[in-house]
Design a protein around this motif. Sequence first.
Motif, PDB file in Angstrom:
ATOM      1  N   ASP A 190      59.080 -12.849 -24.389  1.00 58.35           N
ATOM      2  CA  ASP A 190      58.893 -11.448 -24.773  1.00 58.35           C
ATOM      3  C   ASP A 190      60.108 -10.585 -24.439  1.00 58.35           C
ATOM      4  O   ASP A 190      60.328  -9.551 -25.100  1.00 58.35           O
ATOM      5  CB  ASP A 190      57.657 -10.869 -24.073  1.00 58.35           C
ATOM      6  N   ILE A 191      60.860 -10.972 -23.418  1.00 53.95           N
ATOM      7  CA  ILE A 191      61.957 -10.102 -22.976  1.00 53.95           C
ATOM      8  C   ILE A 191      63.323 -10.772 -23.069  1.00 53.95           C
ATOM      9  O   ILE A 191      64.343 -10.116 -22.827  1.00 53.95           O
ATOM     10  CB  ILE A 191      61.712  -9.624 -21.529  1.00 53.95           C
ATOM     11  N   THR A 192      63.380 -12.052 -23.405  1.00 54.32           N
ATOM     12  CA  THR A 192      64.670 -12.739 -23.488  1.00 54.32           C
ATOM     13  C   THR A 192      65.378 -12.377 -24.786  1.00 54.32           C
ATOM     14  O   THR A 192      64.792 -12.459 -25.869  1.00 54.32           O
ATOM     15  CB  THR A 192      64.482 -14.261 -23.416  1.00 54.32           C
ATOM     16  N   THR A 239      65.007  -1.894 -30.989  1.00 56.53           N
ATOM     17  CA  THR A 239      64.375  -0.656 -30.500  1.00 56.53           C
ATOM     18  C   THR A 239      64.219  -0.637 -28.977  1.00 56.53           C
ATOM     19  O   THR A 239      63.621   0.296 -28.444  1.00 56.53           O
ATOM     20  CB  THR A 239      62.980  -0.494 -31.121  1.00 56.53           C
ATOM     21  N   GLN A 240      64.724  -1.657 -28.289  1.00 60.69           N
ATOM     22  CA  GLN A 240      64.486  -1.774 -26.849  1.00 60.69           C
ATOM     23  C   GLN A 240      65.248  -0.716 -26.055  1.00 60.69           C
ATOM     24  O   GLN A 240      66.292  -0.218 -26.494  1.00 60.69           O
ATOM     25  CB  GLN A 240      64.877  -3.174 -26.355  1.00 60.69           C
ATOM     26  N   SER A 241      64.707  -0.414 -24.845  1.00 57.84           N
ATOM     27  CA  SER A 241      65.302   0.646 -24.016  1.00 57.84           C
ATOM     28  C   SER A 241      66.271   0.122 -22.964  1.00 57.84           C
ATOM     29  O   SER A 241      66.948   0.919 -22.312  1.00 57.84           O
ATOM     30  CB  SER A 241      64.195   1.445 -23.322  1.00 57.84           C
ATOM     31  N   SER A 242      66.333  -1.216 -22.779  1.00 57.06           N
ATOM     32  CA  SER A 242      67.223  -1.757 -21.741  1.00 57.06           C
ATOM     33  C   SER A 242      67.690  -3.161 -22.090  1.00 57.06           C
ATOM     34  O   SER A 242      66.964  -3.933 -22.725  1.00 57.06           O
ATOM     35  CB  SER A 242      66.509  -1.808 -20.383  1.00 57.06           C
ATOM     36  N   LEU A 243      68.905  -3.449 -21.647  1.00 60.96           N
ATOM     37  CA  LEU A 243      69.423  -4.809 -21.601  1.00 60.96           C
ATOM     38  C   LEU A 243      69.699  -5.112 -20.126  1.00 60.96           C
ATOM     39  O   LEU A 243      70.053  -4.196 -19.360  1.00 60.96           O
ATOM     40  CB  LEU A 243      70.708  -4.949 -22.410  1.00 60.96           C
ATOM     41  N   ASN A 302      74.318 -15.764 -17.047  1.00 54.28           N
ATOM     42  CA  ASN A 302      72.883 -15.872 -16.802  1.00 54.28           C
ATOM     43  C   ASN A 302      72.078 -15.371 -17.999  1.00 54.28           C
ATOM     44  O   ASN A 302      72.638 -14.811 -18.950  1.00 54.28           O
ATOM     45  CB  ASN A 302      72.507 -15.086 -15.544  1.00 54.28           C
ATOM     46  N   GLU A 303      70.777 -15.567 -17.914  1.00 55.32           N
ATOM     47  CA  GLU A 303      69.879 -15.121 -18.983  1.00 55.32           C
ATOM     48  C   GLU A 303      70.025 -13.625 -19.207  1.00 55.32           C
ATOM     49  O   GLU A 303      70.188 -12.851 -18.272  1.00 55.32           O
ATOM     50  CB  GLU A 303      68.435 -15.431 -18.591  1.00 55.32           C
ATOM     51  N   ILE A 304      69.980 -13.217 -20.474  1.00 48.97           N
ATOM     52  CA  ILE A 304      70.066 -11.801 -20.825  1.00 48.97           C
ATOM     53  C   ILE A 304      68.702 -11.349 -21.315  1.00 48.97           C
ATOM     54  O   ILE A 304      68.096 -11.984 -22.192  1.00 48.97           O
ATOM     55  CB  ILE A 304      71.137 -11.553 -21.901  1.00 48.97           C
ATOM     56  N   TYR A 305      68.216 -10.262 -20.724  1.00 46.98           N
ATOM     57  CA  TYR A 305      66.892  -9.746 -21.067  1.00 46.98           C
ATOM     58  C   TYR A 305      67.015  -8.470 -21.882  1.00 46.98           C
ATOM     59  O   TYR A 305      67.974  -7.698 -21.744  1.00 46.98           O
ATOM     60  CB  TYR A 305      66.084  -9.475 -19.796  1.00 46.98           C
TER      61      TYR A 305
END
Length: 426
Positions: free
Chosen positions: A46-48, A90-94, A161-164
């Motif tokens: 959901d967040i990756t 549309t996400q608010s953060s990386l 590392n993984e990016i969310y």
Amino acid sequence: MTKENYKISKIQIGFYYLLMFLILIWFLVIQFTGINNHNAKIQSSDITYRGTFTWIHSDGSKEQIAVPGHYNVPAKETMVITTTLPENYTQSSLAIRSSLQDIRFYIDGVLRTEYSTKDHRLTGKNSASCYVFCPTSAADAGKELRIELTTNTSNYSGVVNEIYSGDKSDIWEYIFESYGLETIIAFFILFAGIITILFSIALGIVYDRKFDMEYLGWCMTMGATWMLGESKLRQLIVPNPSALGTLCFVMIMLVPIPVLFYADLIQQGRYKKPYFYLGCAAFGNFLICLVLHLTGTADFIETLPGAHVILAVTFFLVFLTFCLDMRKKEYRKNKLVLIGLIIAMLAIAIESISTYFVVLISGLFIGGSMLILLFINIIRTIKNVHTIEMHRQKEELLKRKRQMEKISLQMMQTLSTTIEAKDEYT
């Protein structure tokens, strides 16, 4: 007035324990069979962030790479990766986790977020590992995202590392669900270690002697500090995560000292000399590494292998001496401690080896082994206290017997003197 031997009814005590047991069973049944209140549990998918990333080499060439990954990048060289945000973004953060790296986020060529402790850290060459968040919005859809990663040590150079991508609170919730257990265990061990130290000091005051459990408490406290320093949530635990990150390296370098104190006290000084010299080596290594760290010559992460070698030698020496003791019948009472130490050594070996890889175990093995060793040592300490108490009671009885004999002798002497005086008068 309360009777000295007053006891609560066994029926009352039995009823109370039965009630507590039923409550525990109810709680466990509800947890494993009841309704899950977290119906919208956040999954990694959901967040990756699933975009395609391109690595821009220093010579201008490009290479498509997988994220997360570990690539061949020299220390101090900046690794640049880019991707194009989706048109429907549309996400608010990386977010990405820094592994001792300075990180910069650029969106459409404009610096959006920068993480570096260069200007305000007191010592060290690298920024502490932590999660770095970049605010975004729907207005960034279709724009180029550029991430720059720089570290001064080869251990983590080239690590991506993984990016969310998502709401910041959702990302933190996922991180806590993934790594919160290790942090909770660390706090529990820290609390248990402090209580063990205080309890041992109190016992020492009462019985006027040192209890080896005190140094086990120090081992637990230092191990828990290491676990908290390695925790993915450490930036939420303390206001200065850099200090906590540095402290975990200090704990690794100094933990051989209480381990040696613990073993030396159990073995009653039979191997005091080799323990003393090894303790001096551990302290000397700490001083050398500290000077190198303060002068910026080498960070603790770069001198960590030396600490691991000393730690390995410490455990090997303790294991060897306990095995030598097992050959002698009078020292076989420590076999439970030896079993606990073997479990702890295996756990620490696994954790130490894991530090040379990107994915860390974060103290689960050490935490479990420390609790096992604590349980074993509690049993041993109870036996020791019982032995001390029995010895004390025997001494008290012997003392009273001598006093009675002395009183009887005095009475006999007095009676004899009286009889002699009476005979002379007669």
